[in-house]
Each structure stands twice: as structure tokens, then as C-alpha cells.
Design a protein around this motif. Structure first.
Motif, short mmCIF file in Angstrom:
data_model
loop_
_atom_site.label_atom_id
_atom_site.label_comp_id
_atom_site.label_asym_id
_atom_site.label_seq_id
_atom_site.Cartn_x
_atom_site.Cartn_y
_atom_site.Cartn_z
N MET A 230 -32.10 53.19 93.85
CA MET A 230 -33.39 53.20 94.49
C MET A 230 -34.29 54.29 93.92
O MET A 230 -35.47 54.06 93.68
CB MET A 230 -33.21 53.40 95.98
CG MET A 230 -34.51 53.47 96.73
SD MET A 230 -34.20 53.63 98.47
CE MET A 230 -35.22 55.02 98.82
N TYR A 231 -33.72 55.48 93.67
CA TYR A 231 -34.53 56.57 93.13
C TYR A 231 -35.04 56.24 91.74
O TYR A 231 -36.13 56.66 91.35
CB TYR A 231 -33.73 57.87 93.12
CG TYR A 231 -33.48 58.43 94.48
CD1 TYR A 231 -34.52 58.98 95.22
CD2 TYR A 231 -32.22 58.40 95.05
CE1 TYR A 231 -34.31 59.48 96.47
CE2 TYR A 231 -32.00 58.90 96.32
CZ TYR A 231 -33.04 59.45 97.03
OH TYR A 231 -32.84 59.94 98.27
N ASP A 232 -34.24 55.50 90.97
CA ASP A 232 -34.67 55.13 89.63
C ASP A 232 -35.92 54.26 89.67
O ASP A 232 -36.84 54.45 88.87
CB ASP A 232 -33.55 54.38 88.90
CG ASP A 232 -32.42 55.29 88.52
OD1 ASP A 232 -32.58 56.52 88.60
OD2 ASP A 232 -31.35 54.77 88.14
N ARG A 233 -35.96 53.33 90.58
CA ARG A 233 -37.13 52.44 90.64
C ARG A 233 -38.36 53.17 91.17
O ARG A 233 -39.49 52.89 90.75
CB ARG A 233 -36.79 51.22 91.49
CG ARG A 233 -35.83 50.32 90.75
CD ARG A 233 -35.79 48.94 91.33
NE ARG A 233 -35.10 48.06 90.42
CZ ARG A 233 -34.05 47.34 90.73
NH1 ARG A 233 -33.54 47.40 91.95
NH2 ARG A 233 -33.49 46.57 89.84
N ILE A 234 -38.17 54.12 92.10
CA ILE A 234 -39.31 54.94 92.56
C ILE A 234 -39.84 55.77 91.40
O ILE A 234 -41.05 55.85 91.16
CB ILE A 234 -38.87 55.84 93.74
CG1 ILE A 234 -38.55 54.98 94.96
CG2 ILE A 234 -39.94 56.87 94.06
CD1 ILE A 234 -37.92 55.75 96.10
N ALA B 295 -39.47 55.12 88.23
CA ALA B 295 -40.07 54.21 87.25
C ALA B 295 -41.48 53.81 87.69
O ALA B 295 -42.39 53.71 86.85
CB ALA B 295 -39.20 52.98 87.06
N GLY B 296 -41.68 53.59 88.97
CA GLY B 296 -43.02 53.28 89.47
C GLY B 296 -43.99 54.43 89.24
O GLY B 296 -45.15 54.22 88.85
N ARG C 299 -33.51 47.72 84.69
CA ARG C 299 -32.09 48.11 84.66
C ARG C 299 -31.90 49.53 85.19
O ARG C 299 -31.72 50.46 84.42
CB ARG C 299 -31.56 48.04 83.25
CG ARG C 299 -31.41 46.65 82.74
CD ARG C 299 -30.56 46.66 81.50
NE ARG C 299 -30.01 45.33 81.36
CZ ARG C 299 -28.73 45.05 81.48
NH1 ARG C 299 -27.87 45.98 81.73
NH2 ARG C 299 -28.30 43.82 81.34
N PRO C 300 -31.96 49.71 86.50
CA PRO C 300 -31.74 51.06 87.03
C PRO C 300 -30.28 51.48 86.87
O PRO C 300 -29.40 50.65 86.64
CB PRO C 300 -32.11 50.92 88.51
CG PRO C 300 -31.91 49.48 88.80
CD PRO C 300 -32.20 48.73 87.53
#
Length: 144
Positions: free
Chosen positions: A1-5, A7-8, A56-57
Motif C-alpha cells: 500500500m505504501y508503494d502505491r501511495i 508512486a502516486g 508492480r508494488p
């Protein structure tokens, strides 16, 4: 989840960098590519990396604790300090101060952190100024 935040946030940052670069008003072109090319290339690479991270997180379940968040906040403050010192103190002094504090913040002993930062600031100054012939502020040490 932190990876996608993350990345955003990177994707948003890449859009801001591209917008700022494209809105540069250059009265004359003194280089073949101009001053817009490097920030635009950086924004495109940042956007590609962000999209890859969204797609790909990482598979780990790492969560930052309070100590890590404090170090990240300290690093952010050091980057702001670098931006403030860059023009007034010059590249060498600003890079030395911020590089020393960054190394110390992330666990290096103070004397080794200062030595590393001294070599990095002097080496990168002469690399940027003499080899790449970029305008970097000399500051108080070199007399610029």
C-alpha cells in the motif's frame, strides 16, 4: 500500500516538474537543447518509474515506524535547508553542510560524515563546473 501511495506522489511530482519546465520562458537559446530539456527528461523518467511502481508494488509488508518517519522528516528539512543555502552560501558549502548532516542522520559517525561530505562537495563541484561546464554558484569559499 505504501508503494502505491509513494508512486502516486511521484506521479504528481513528475507532472509538476513537467509543467514547471514547459512554462520556462527563455529569451535566447544558449545551449543546443535549452534549459527545458533536462527537467522534461527527468519528469518523463519519474513518471515511468511511478507507473511501474503502481503496476508492480513491492511484496514485503514493511511499515515505517516513528523513528523512520522522523528520519524522513529530517531529510525533508535538510533538502529545504539545501535549497535555502544553495545560492547564498554556494554549492560547495551547502553540499558539505547538508551532506554531512544527511550522513550523520542516517547513522554515520560525525567525523566520517564530514570527510565524506567534503570529498563529495569538492569532487562534484569540479565535475559540474569544469567537466560539464555548468554554472554552479561558487559561494563564499571560492569567491563567487
Amino acid at each position: 500500500m505504501y508503494d502505491r501511495i509513494f508512486a502516486g506522489a511521484l506521479l504528481l511530482l513528475s507532472g509538476l516538474v513537467a509543467w514547471a519546465a514547459l512554462s520556462l520562458d527563455v529569451p535566447f537559446q544558449y545551449e543546443p537543447l535549452g534549459p527545458k530539456a533536462f527537467p522534461v527528461i527527468l519528469a518523463v523518467l519519474l513518471a515511468i518509474a511511478a507507473l511501474w511502481l503502481m503496476y508492480r508494488p513491492s511484496r514485503n509488508d514493511w511499515h515505517p515506524n516513528a523513528a523512520i518517519l522522523a528520519k524522513l522528516a529530517g531529510g525533508l528539512c535538510l533538502m529545504v535547508l539545501y535549497a535555502v543555502l544553495f545560492e547564498s552560501a554556494g554549492f560547495i558549502l551547502a553540499t558539505f553542510v547538508v551532506g554531512s548532516l544527511f550522513s550523520w542522520l542516517f547513522g554515520e559517525r560525525p567525523l566520517r560524515a564530514a570527510g565524506y561530505a567534503l570529498v563529495m562537495s569538492l569532487g562534484s563541484y569540479f565535475l559540474l563546473k569544469d567537466l560539464l561546464q555548468l554554472n554552479v554558484p561558487a559561494g563564499v569559499l571560492v569567491g563567487g
